[in-house]
Design an enzyme around this catalytic site. Structure first.
Site, PDB file in Angstrom:
ATOM      1  N   ARG A 135       0.838  -1.220   0.000  1.00  0.00           N
ATOM      2  CA  ARG A 135       0.000   0.000   0.000  1.00  0.00           C
ATOM      3  C   ARG A 135       0.871   1.268   0.000  1.00  0.00           C
ATOM      4  NH1 ARG A 135      -0.602   4.765   2.468  1.00  0.00           N
ATOM      5  NH2 ARG A 135      -0.061   3.790   4.439  1.00  0.00           N
ATOM      6  N   ASP A 136       1.484   1.550   1.134  1.00  0.00           N
ATOM      7  CA  ASP A 136       2.275   2.790   1.236  1.00  0.00           C
ATOM      8  C   ASP A 136       3.428   2.745   0.225  1.00  0.00           C
ATOM      9  OD1 ASP A 136       3.053   5.231   2.191  1.00  0.00           O
ATOM     10  OD2 ASP A 136       3.517   4.573   4.223  1.00  0.00           O
ATOM     11  N   HIS A 174       5.831   4.532  12.687  1.00  0.00           N
ATOM     12  CA  HIS A 174       5.739   4.468  11.210  1.00  0.00           C
ATOM     13  C   HIS A 174       6.691   5.541  10.679  1.00  0.00           C
ATOM     14  CE1 HIS A 174       3.197   4.198   7.372  1.00  0.00           C
ATOM     15  NE2 HIS A 174       3.886   5.324   7.180  1.00  0.00           N
ATOM     16  N   HIS A 202       9.295   7.127   7.909  1.00  0.00           N
ATOM     17  CA  HIS A 202       9.909   7.225   6.577  1.00  0.00           C
ATOM     18  C   HIS A 202      11.383   7.576   6.788  1.00  0.00           C
ATOM     19  CE1 HIS A 202       6.305   6.893   3.939  1.00  0.00           C
ATOM     20  NE2 HIS A 202       5.735   7.042   5.128  1.00  0.00           N
ATOM     21  N   CYS A 215       4.428   9.288  -0.012  1.00  0.00           N
ATOM     22  CA  CYS A 215       3.018   9.682  -0.100  1.00  0.00           C
ATOM     23  C   CYS A 215       2.874  10.675  -1.247  1.00  0.00           C
ATOM     24  CB  CYS A 215       2.584  10.306   1.219  1.00  0.00           C
ATOM     25  SG  CYS A 215       0.926  10.995   1.161  1.00  0.00           S
ATOM     26  N   ASN A 243       9.263   4.216   3.412  1.00  0.00           N
ATOM     27  CA  ASN A 243       9.326   3.822   4.823  1.00  0.00           C
ATOM     28  C   ASN A 243      10.654   3.146   5.075  1.00  0.00           C
ATOM     29  OD1 ASN A 243       6.318   3.500   3.950  1.00  0.00           O
ATOM     30  ND2 ASN A 243       6.309   3.738   6.162  1.00  0.00           N
TER      31      ASN A 243
HETATM   32  C1  LIG Z   1     -10.734  11.347   1.086  1.00  0.00           C
HETATM   33  C2  LIG Z   1     -11.055  11.704  -0.361  1.00  0.00           C
HETATM   34  C3  LIG Z   1     -11.896  10.624  -1.016  1.00  0.00           C
HETATM   35  C4  LIG Z   1     -11.846  13.003  -0.340  1.00  0.00           C
HETATM   36  O1  LIG Z   1     -11.907  13.510  -1.656  1.00  0.00           O
HETATM   37  P1  LIG Z   1     -13.059  14.529  -2.068  1.00  0.00           P
HETATM   38  O2  LIG Z   1     -12.823  14.890  -3.506  1.00  0.00           O
HETATM   39  O3  LIG Z   1     -13.135  15.632  -1.076  1.00  0.00           O
HETATM   40  O4  LIG Z   1     -14.348  13.563  -1.913  1.00  0.00           O
HETATM   41  P2  LIG Z   1     -15.879  13.785  -2.135  1.00  0.00           P
HETATM   42  O5  LIG Z   1     -16.581  13.132  -0.989  1.00  0.00           O
HETATM   43  O6  LIG Z   1     -16.178  15.240  -2.447  1.00  0.00           O
HETATM   44  O7  LIG Z   1     -16.156  12.929  -3.464  1.00  0.00           O
HETATM   45  C5  LIG Z   1     -15.590  13.287  -4.724  1.00  0.00           C
HETATM   46  C6  LIG Z   1     -15.594  12.065  -5.627  1.00  0.00           C
HETATM   47  O8  LIG Z   1     -14.756  11.027  -5.070  1.00  0.00           O
HETATM   48  C7  LIG Z   1     -15.534   9.838  -4.856  1.00  0.00           C
HETATM   49  N1  LIG Z   1     -15.070   9.201  -3.611  1.00  0.00           N
HETATM   50  C8  LIG Z   1     -15.122   9.701  -2.368  1.00  0.00           C
HETATM   51  N2  LIG Z   1     -14.606   8.824  -1.508  1.00  0.00           N
HETATM   52  C9  LIG Z   1     -14.218   7.747  -2.216  1.00  0.00           C
HETATM   53  C10 LIG Z   1     -13.608   6.525  -1.863  1.00  0.00           C
HETATM   54  N3  LIG Z   1     -13.292   6.232  -0.593  1.00  0.00           N
HETATM   55  N4  LIG Z   1     -13.339   5.645  -2.825  1.00  0.00           N
HETATM   56  C11 LIG Z   1     -13.644   5.923  -4.113  1.00  0.00           C
HETATM   57  N5  LIG Z   1     -14.216   7.078  -4.514  1.00  0.00           N
HETATM   58  C12 LIG Z   1     -14.503   7.975  -3.560  1.00  0.00           C
HETATM   59  C13 LIG Z   1     -16.966  10.334  -4.754  1.00  0.00           C
HETATM   60  O9  LIG Z   1     -17.878   9.295  -5.053  1.00  0.00           O
HETATM   61  C14 LIG Z   1     -16.972  11.422  -5.793  1.00  0.00           C
HETATM   62  O10 LIG Z   1     -16.996  10.837  -7.074  1.00  0.00           O
HETATM   63  P3  LIG Z   1     -17.629  11.600  -8.355  1.00  0.00           P
HETATM   64  O11 LIG Z   1     -19.051  11.889  -7.947  1.00  0.00           O
HETATM   65  O12 LIG Z   1     -16.829  12.867  -8.530  1.00  0.00           O
HETATM   66  O13 LIG Z   1     -17.455  10.610  -9.480  1.00  0.00           O
HETATM   67  C15 LIG Z   1      -9.756  11.933  -1.196  1.00  0.00           C
HETATM   68  O14 LIG Z   1      -9.108  13.064  -0.690  1.00  0.00           O
HETATM   69  C16 LIG Z   1      -8.832  10.749  -1.141  1.00  0.00           C
HETATM   70  O15 LIG Z   1      -9.146   9.685  -1.665  1.00  0.00           O
HETATM   71  N6  LIG Z   1      -7.646  10.923  -0.502  1.00  0.00           N
HETATM   72  C17 LIG Z   1      -6.736   9.813  -0.301  1.00  0.00           C
HETATM   73  C18 LIG Z   1      -5.337  10.298  -0.296  1.00  0.00           C
HETATM   74  C19 LIG Z   1      -4.422   9.148  -0.001  1.00  0.00           C
HETATM   75  O16 LIG Z   1      -4.742   7.992  -0.205  1.00  0.00           O
HETATM   76  N7  LIG Z   1      -3.223   9.489   0.474  1.00  0.00           N
HETATM   77  C20 LIG Z   1      -2.241   8.498   0.794  1.00  0.00           C
HETATM   78  C21 LIG Z   1      -2.565   7.698   2.020  1.00  0.00           C
HETATM   79  S1  LIG Z   1      -2.140   8.521   3.540  1.00  0.00           S
HETATM   80  C22 LIG Z   1      -0.523   8.154   3.751  1.00  0.00           C
HETATM   81  O17 LIG Z   1       0.105   7.606   2.889  1.00  0.00           O
HETATM   82  C23 LIG Z   1       0.098   8.450   5.087  1.00  0.00           C
HETATM   83  C24 LIG Z   1       0.278   7.207   5.943  1.00  0.00           C
HETATM   84  C25 LIG Z   1      -1.069   6.575   6.300  1.00  0.00           C
HETATM   85  O18 LIG Z   1       1.038   6.230   5.270  1.00  0.00           O
HETATM   86  C26 LIG Z   1       1.001   7.576   7.246  1.00  0.00           C
HETATM   87  C27 LIG Z   1       2.155   8.554   7.049  1.00  0.00           C
HETATM   88  O19 LIG Z   1       3.241   8.167   6.621  1.00  0.00           O
HETATM   89  O20 LIG Z   1       1.903   9.725   7.313  1.00  0.00           O
END
Ligand SMILES: CC(C)(COP(=O)([O-])OP(=O)([O-])OC[C@H]1O[C@@H](n2cnc3c(N)ncnc32)[C@H](O)[C@@H]1OP(=O)([O-])[O-])[C@@H](O)C(=O)NCCC(=O)NCCSC(=O)C[C@@](C)(O)CC(=O)[O-]
Length: 303
Positions: free
Chosen positions: A15-16, A207, A209, A240, A249
């Site tokens: 994933r990450d 966690h 990096h 990320c 990581n």
């Molecule tokens: C949170 C949202 C969805 C908000 O995104 P948004 O654009 O604000 O969402 P929305 O609710 O306004 O919806 C917009 C569109 O997205 C769809 N939608 C809404 N939710 C989903 C979903 N779950 N799955 C699939 N589709 C989704 C929804 O249906 C809609 O579709 P449309 O009508 O335009 O066709 C977006 O910002 C997002 O997906 N962000 C994810 C970012 C991400 O994955 N970042 C990496 C992970 S975090 C990380 O790596 C850190 C970590 C964990 O490892 C720890 C560290 O090291 O810090």
């Protein structure tokens, strides 16, 4: 100084590790990576995320990857779920654990999940409730607990605040993340101490990096504090998409090498882990980021 006798590692490589790859990695490769990690003895693997494919295209094959895994008894498969839509989709894939992911930095919260810290907690609350109702364990990832790519240094009070919010909505375990790898041991210690105001030592993981080469030192200080659970990534994969410049990581191989050298058990076969790291590095066409992995692989070739 006393250390835990046994440490649990969660490999977040699928994933990450892969979420930031520009070329789409086929589901079959991700599944094979999971299979190799479980063959190496990993007991928890963070497989994928049920996030918007527009935000993170690499994770669009989440359901296919989850469906393709030949699950091994005793291995837990976790997935990220940012909201109810993601949770409902994830539920069909029967994860053992879900991860809600918040940030100690307001700016990173906005960039990563398009909402404020407070709004993120409002979104997570029904996800946590639904997961617990379904008997699924809930972990909370806390990003940017020492530094943020947009806000700079993060004070431990921000971590205290976020950890309290996570606890308040029923999150069962939290990961203290140094998302951009800027932390040094005493800063990480303060972030963990802030977290321990709300969570028991058995409910906290590290966690880290490795952008600035501090991740092993940061892991070591956590071990000295009694933390015994860490997220790591095979071959040091990762980064990320919303934390530009951050590298992967800490490599699982490096952590396993350090722990085994200290007489701490992990249940992981380092040789098989190196094979898993080599497999994904070969696929991606670049050397592993694991120092121990590279050294031991070279030694194997030359002996
Ligand atoms: C949170 C949202 C969805 C908000 O995104 P948004 O654009 O604000 O969402 P929305 O609710 O306004 O919806 C917009 C569109 O997205 C769809 N939608 C809404 N939710 C989903 C979903 N779950 N799955 C699939 N589709 C989704 C929804 O249906 C809609 O579709 P449309 O009508 O335009 O066709 C977006 O910002 C997002 O997906 N962000 C994810 C970012 C991400 O994955 N970042 C990496 C992970 S975090 C990380 O790596 C850190 C970590 C964990 O490892 C720890 C560290 O090291 O810090």
């Amino acid at each position: 100084m006393s250390y835990p006798l046994r440490v649990k590692l969660v490999d977040v490589g699928p994933r990450d590790g892969l979420q930031n790859e520009k070329q789409l990695v086929p589901a079959a490769v991700k599944i094979e990576l999971v299979h190799r990690l479980q063959a190496a003895g990993l007991k928890e693997i963070e497989v994928t995320s049920f996030v918007s494919p527009k935000w993170v295209p690499q994770m669009a094959d989440n359901a296919e990857v989850m469906a393709g895994i030949a699950r091994q008894p005793g291995v837990r498969y976790s997935v990220l779920t940012p909201n109810l839509k993601g949770f409902e989709a994830a539920l069909l894939s029967k994860p053992d654990e879900i991860v809600v992911f918040g940030s100690a930095s307001e700016a990173f919260s906005q960039k990563n999940i398009n909402c404020s810290m407070a709004e993120s907690i409002d979104r997570f609350a029904p996800v946590v409730a639904a997961a617990r109702e379904a008997g699924i364990f809930v972990r909370g990832a806390m990003s940017c607990t020492v530094g943020c790519p947009y806000e700079g240094e993060i004070a431990p009070e921000r971590v205290d605040y976020l950890a309290g919010l996570m606890k308040g909505i029923g999150v069962q375990h939290v990961g203290v993340a140094d998302t951009i790898g800027v932390g040094t041991p005493l800063k990480v210690q303060r972030a963990v101490e802030a977290t321990l105001k709300h969570f028991d030592i058995n409910q906290v993981s590290g966690h880290f990096h490795d952008t600035y080469g501090q991740a092993l030192a940061n892991s070591l200080i956590c071990l000295q504090m009694g933390v015994w659970q860490f997220d790591t990534s095979v071959a040091g994969l990762g980064g990320c998409p919303y934390a530009k410049g951050a590298t992967g990581n800490v490599a699982t191989e490096d952590v396993v090498y350090m722990l085994h050298g200290m007489g701490i058990e992990t249940g992981i076969d380092l040789d098989q882990l190196i094979n898993a790291g080599q497999f994904i590095s070969d696929y991606l066409g670049r050397p592993s980021n694991s120092r121990a992995g590279k050294a031991l692989f070279t030694k194997r070739l030359t002996s």
